[in-house]
Design a protein around this motif. Structure first.
Motif, PDB file in Angstrom:
ATOM      1  N   GLY A 508      57.494 -40.422   0.300  1.00 38.23           N
ATOM      2  CA  GLY A 508      56.075 -40.437  -0.045  1.00 38.23           C
ATOM      3  C   GLY A 508      55.840 -41.090  -1.389  1.00 38.23           C
ATOM      4  N   ASP A 509      56.762 -40.933  -2.344  1.00 34.60           N
ATOM      5  CA  ASP A 509      56.641 -41.599  -3.642  1.00 34.60           C
ATOM      6  C   ASP A 509      56.707 -43.128  -3.448  1.00 34.60           C
ATOM      7  OD1 ASP A 509      56.426 -39.153  -4.917  1.00 34.60           O
ATOM      8  OD2 ASP A 509      58.570 -39.038  -5.417  1.00 34.60           O
ATOM      9  N   GLN A 512      53.482 -44.310  -2.128  1.00 33.61           N
ATOM     10  CA  GLN A 512      52.447 -44.403  -3.146  1.00 33.61           C
ATOM     11  C   GLN A 512      52.622 -45.681  -3.975  1.00 33.61           C
ATOM     12  OE1 GLN A 512      49.791 -42.491  -3.560  1.00 33.61           O
ATOM     13  NE2 GLN A 512      50.427 -41.146  -1.830  1.00 33.61           N
ATOM     14  N   LYS A 513      53.876 -46.096  -4.188  1.00 32.67           N
ATOM     15  CA  LYS A 513      54.148 -47.298  -4.991  1.00 32.67           C
ATOM     16  C   LYS A 513      54.108 -48.560  -4.125  1.00 32.67           C
ATOM     17  CE  LYS A 513      56.991 -44.734  -8.296  1.00 32.67           C
ATOM     18  NZ  LYS A 513      58.333 -44.616  -8.894  1.00 32.67           N
ATOM     19  N   ASN A 514      53.916 -48.316  -2.849  1.00 30.79           N
ATOM     20  CA  ASN A 514      53.811 -49.428  -1.898  1.00 30.79           C
ATOM     21  C   ASN A 514      55.088 -50.257  -1.885  1.00 30.79           C
ATOM     22  OD1 ASN A 514      52.485 -50.823   0.111  1.00 30.79           O
ATOM     23  ND2 ASN A 514      51.428 -52.240  -1.283  1.00 30.79           N
ATOM     24  N   HIS A 582      50.094 -51.471   4.150  1.00 33.46           N
ATOM     25  CA  HIS A 582      50.142 -50.076   3.667  1.00 33.46           C
ATOM     26  C   HIS A 582      49.695 -49.080   4.734  1.00 33.46           C
ATOM     27  CE1 HIS A 582      50.100 -46.917   0.664  1.00 33.46           C
ATOM     28  NE2 HIS A 582      48.890 -46.518   1.156  1.00 33.46           N
ATOM     29  N   ASN A 586      51.725 -45.639   5.999  1.00 32.23           N
ATOM     30  CA  ASN A 586      51.116 -44.296   5.947  1.00 32.23           C
ATOM     31  C   ASN A 586      51.129 -43.636   7.321  1.00 32.23           C
ATOM     32  OD1 ASN A 586      49.718 -42.210   4.496  1.00 32.23           O
ATOM     33  ND2 ASN A 586      47.872 -42.817   5.636  1.00 32.23           N
ATOM     34  N   TYR A 589      54.574 -42.438   8.065  1.00 33.54           N
ATOM     35  CA  TYR A 589      54.881 -41.239   7.243  1.00 33.54           C
ATOM     36  C   TYR A 589      54.280 -39.971   7.887  1.00 33.54           C
ATOM     37  CZ  TYR A 589      55.062 -38.041   3.250  1.00 33.54           C
ATOM     38  OH  TYR A 589      55.292 -36.949   2.441  1.00 33.54           O
TER      39      TYR A 589
END
Length: 867
Positions: A508-509, A512-514, A582, A586, A589
């Protein structure tokens, strides 16, 4: 009416006068056929006869008469004048023939009324030795011996006559010793009477002045005199010989002298001299038959006919320690002189003194003085006396009626200061002015059903099983925990989801940083690591087909497995393809999070219930078992308890006892209830029932100090003091320890100790260090011993409660018998109310009891109550 009253009074006066006038006749009983004798009629009364008529009859010849004689007298006594007169008519008769004849009665006329004499019988004998011409005074009785100096056995002899020669043992026989003589006796000496060996003898007639009277023996007339009369009672069976009686008689006889030829020889020739003549009676044999067998137990040797018995008390209502007497009078015809006192069974604790015997007409009176030492209502059993009836030829028993006697408590004889202790010292310690039992319990206790105990109840066993089940569950759980700790694969399996979520957070980190490549690599590792840990699969076996098959085998749905495989394909494709954006990252995920959660949930539902769940289910089922609940406190019970308490406080002890007894009648009990009942009975004066209820209270709760104090106080009021046989000291210690707490408290302590034992056992079995295991072992053994000891004390008290081998004497006085019978047994000892006994055996309504000192005997079950 006046004339009638006058005539009636005159008639009554005449009748009274006639009633006081008597006509008697005097004549010899025996006369010779050639003898003239006198017949005299004596008329006595207030008035002289105006006429007298008598006819001698054809059997006698009137020689001369009648010759009339009269006399009168006047006496003054206390101012009262009494007149009397006596008139006699004398006739001289001679018999016409021999035989027994009756003189005709004489008739006297007094004031116009006739008064007759009684009959008189005369025996006429033809005595050849009788000399004619001798008058009635001598009658020729001495003629045969007056001519010479010889005295023959026909002129004088001694005769012992027995009225019966065949008798039974104990039958009364009359023996008469008579002297018959036809001589001139001057005196007697050297008399020897029979000793009557084999007989009990009693002299009933021993005249000091010997009087002779005429008596015919055969055809001769003698002057006879009674010397002695005895009552004889044979004491043994068989032929008993009576020795002869002897007597020396002094006799005056004429001694002729030689003639001198003088004309005065006829006047002075003869002289009298005294000679001694020894006479003796003949020996006599009496045949005595023994009494038949089968004599009753109350037979004491009485023989005769018509025996009667009367029984009475001098007092039938008295106080303790007062004297009274039981009187028994026995009369009859027989050996009454040998009557013995009948056996009397007085109530127990009646102190009997020596029997007093008094002679009465035809029997004896026996007086039994006694003093009652205990109060109460008593019955004197019927008294039986048996004798052998000679006429009926059998034993006859006489029974009296039972006698009732009431004995009240003598207040002055009681100990009013029992337990009073006065302590004195120079420091003036506190002084006891008196002592009493402790007061009742006023607060309402909790009642149980009669005979219910916590130990051994369903609730106790359920709690015990739950404790053991809990220990077992804890043991299994701890063992399972250790096994899980030792299982690496299992650990990974259980930590798979957690690890996967941790890696997902890393992914997930990256999201977030793509970071496109790093995200999909981390996500791919997360998925493969999760499957490897969850399904315990090696890397070589982690093909997509194997993964899919394993997931479905573990209970994962095919859709979820397909989604998982599709997610793996997406991660592999994204690693080698250009950036898809992105949004796609997501979406992948979110899909990974949901798939991992779904797989984890599916695999958990597939697992079987745990041991803890099983134990919980077992506990739930056991809790459904019906427990022994305590009796509910009803309003009725509350009202009875309050009413009893109020009545006791007001001094109405009988009402208080009835109220509390009503609670017990409903099947409820408690130590406090028995304690209060005992107090009420004690205050009412019923010490025996007070002791009984104190014992019941201590049977439920041996640690009840107030009940034990009152029991000891009440035991000081009873009469019997019994020394107990010493017990073994270990048994005494054990009982004292057991009595420290009630049975229910010991049972609760046993459960607590059992719980501690289970905990220490788990410490010994699953302890991580050797020190902890040692503590668990030794402490567990000690606590286990305490558990067993508490169980033993609890069960000991319950066993003692359920034993019906102790009882309290409730009868005022009771006699302990040697056997279970009221007739053939012997009184061993006497017990009074309040005494505690042990019951050993039973026969019908009899119980074999034992005292604390070891003495045993039999009493009826109605004379005590079981504790």
């Amino acid at each position: 009416m006046k004339r009638l009253l006058t005539i009636l009074m005159l008639s009554m006066t005449a009748l009274a006068a006639l009633a006081q006038t008597t006509v008697k006749v005097q004549a010899p009983n025996v006369v010779d056929i050639n003898e003239q004798f006198n017949v005299t009629f004596i008329i006595e009364g207030d008035h002289s006869p105006s006429d007298f008529q008598w006819n001698p009859g054809e059997d006698f010849q009137l020689v001369w008469g009648p010759q009339k004689g009269s006399s009168s007298s006047v006496s003054f006594i206390n101012g009262k004048t009494t007149r009397s007169s006596q008139t006699t008519y004398t006739y001289v008769l001679m018999p016409r023939k021999a035989g027994k004849f009756s003189l005709q009665p004489g008739v006297a006329t007094i004031k116009g009324e006739e008064v007759r004499s009684g009959a008189k019988q005369i025996e006429v004998v033809a005595d050849s030795s009788q000399q004619r011409g001798q008058g009635a005074q001598q009658g020729g009785a001495q003629a045969g011996a007056s001519q010479t100096g010889d005295v023959s056995s026909e002129d004088m002899f001694l005769r012992l006559s027995i009225n019966k020669n065949k008798v039974m043992v104990g039958e009364t026989v009359t023996a008469t010793l008579k002297l018959y003589q036809r001589v001139n006796i001057a005196g007697f000496e050297d008399a020897k009477f029979p000793t009557f060996n084999g007989f009990w003898s009693q002299e009933v007639q021993a005249p000091t002045n010997i009087e002779f009277h005429r008596e015919a023996v055969g055809d001769k007339i003698y002057n006879a005199a009674v010397l002695r009369v005895w009552n004889l009672i044979p004491q043994r069976a068989g032929d008993i010989k009576i020795d002869p009686a002897e007597l020396v008689c002094l006799i005056n006889v004429r001694a002729p002298r030689a003639s001198t030829g003088s004309i005065f020889d006829s006047f002075f020739q003869d002289e009298y001299q005294t000679i001694r003549k020894r006479v003796s009676s003949s020996a006599y044999t009496v045949h005595v038959n023994g009494l038949p067998a089968g004599a009753p137990a109350s037979f004491n040797g009485a023989v005769g006919t018509g025996y009667k018995m009367s029984v009475s008390l001098t007092r039938d209502s008295l106080m303790t320690h007062d004297a009274a007497s039981l009187k028994i009078t026995i009369t009859g015809k027989g050996n009454t002189a040998l009557l013995e006192a009948p056996k009397v069974n007085l109530p127990p604790d009646f102190e009997l003194y020596d029997v007093k015997t008094d002679e009465v007409s035809g029997g004896k009176t026996f007086e039994y003085p006694f003093i009652p030492r205990s109060h109460g209502e008593f019955d004197i059993e019927p008294i039986q006396y048996s004798y052998y009836d000679i006429a009926a030829g059998k034993y006859v028993s006489i029974d009296s009626k039972p006698l009732h006697i009431s004995v009240a408590r003598n207040a002055s004889a009681g100990s009013e200061t029992v337990g009073q202790i006065i302590q004195g010292s120079n420091r003036k310690d506190v002084r006891d002015l008196g002592s009493d039992i402790r007061f009742i319990v006023t607060r309402k206790p909790s009642f149980d059903k009669v005979g219910s105990f916590f130990i051994g109840s369903p609730l106790f066993w359920v709690l015990t099983i739950l404790l053991l089940a809990a220990g077992t569950v804890l043991f299994l759980a701890l063992r399972k925990l250790d096994e899980r700790r030792a299982d690496v694969a299992g650990t990974k399996n259980r930590a798979a989801t957690k690890m996967a979520r941790k890696r997902l957070s890393q992914a997930g980190d990256f999201l977030q940083k793509n970071l496109y490549t790093a995200f999909y690599e981390e996500l791919h590792k997360t998925l493969l690591g999760f499957v490897s840990d969850k399904l315990t699969m090696d890397a070589a076996d982690m093909s997509k087909d194997n993964i899919s098959a394993k997931l479905i085998e573990k209970g994962v749905s095919e859709g979820t497995a397909s989604d998982f495989i599709g997610l793996l394909d997406a991660c592999e494709y994204a690693r080698y393809s250009p950036d898809s954006g992105h949004d796609a990252m997501n979406a992948h995920y979110e899909t990974a999070v949901s798939v991992i959660s779904a797989i984890d949930e599916s695999m958990r539902l597939k697992k079987k219930p745990s041991a803890a769940g099983t134990a919980a289910a077992l506990a739930a089922m056991l809790m459904l078992v019906p427990f022994g609940v305590r009796a509910s406190d009803s309003n009725h019970t509350d009202s009875l308890w309050v009413a009893g308490t109020q009545a006791y406080t007001d001094g109405d002890f009988e009402t208080a006892a009835k109220s509390w007894e009503s609670i017990r009648a409903e099947g409820l009990e408690s130590p406090e209830l028995y304690y209060n009942i005992g107090n009420a009975y004690f205050k009412s004066g019923d010490v025996s029932h007070a002791i009984l209820n104190y014992e019941r209270a201590l049977k439920l709760d041996p640690s009840y100090s107030d009940a034990r104090f009152n029991l000891e106080f009440a035991n000081n009021q009873i009469q019997d003091k019994i020394e107990e046989v010493p017990e073994f000291f270990l048994e005494i210690w054990g009982r004292k320890a057991c009595w420290l707490l009630p049975s229910d408290v010991w049972a609760i302590f046993a459960l607590l100790a059992l719980a501690a034992t289970v905990a220490l056992a788990l410490l010994f079995l699953r302890g991580r260090t050797s020190g902890m295991r040692k503590i668990g072992f030794f402490a567990g053994i000690a606590v286990l011993l305490c558990t067993l000891l508490c169980l033993d004390f609890a069960f000991w008290q319950r066993t003692d409660y359920r034993k019906n081998d102790k009882a309290i004497i409730t009868r005022a006085v009771t006699a302990v018998k040697s056997s279970p019978s009221g007739e053939s047994s012997t009184d061993l000892f006497v017990l009074h109310e309040g005494t505690k006994v042990s019951i050993l055996d039973e026969v019908g309504d009899w119980r074999n009891i034992e005292l604390a000192d070891g003495r045993q005997g039999w009493i009826k079950s109605s004379e005590f109550e079981e504790i």
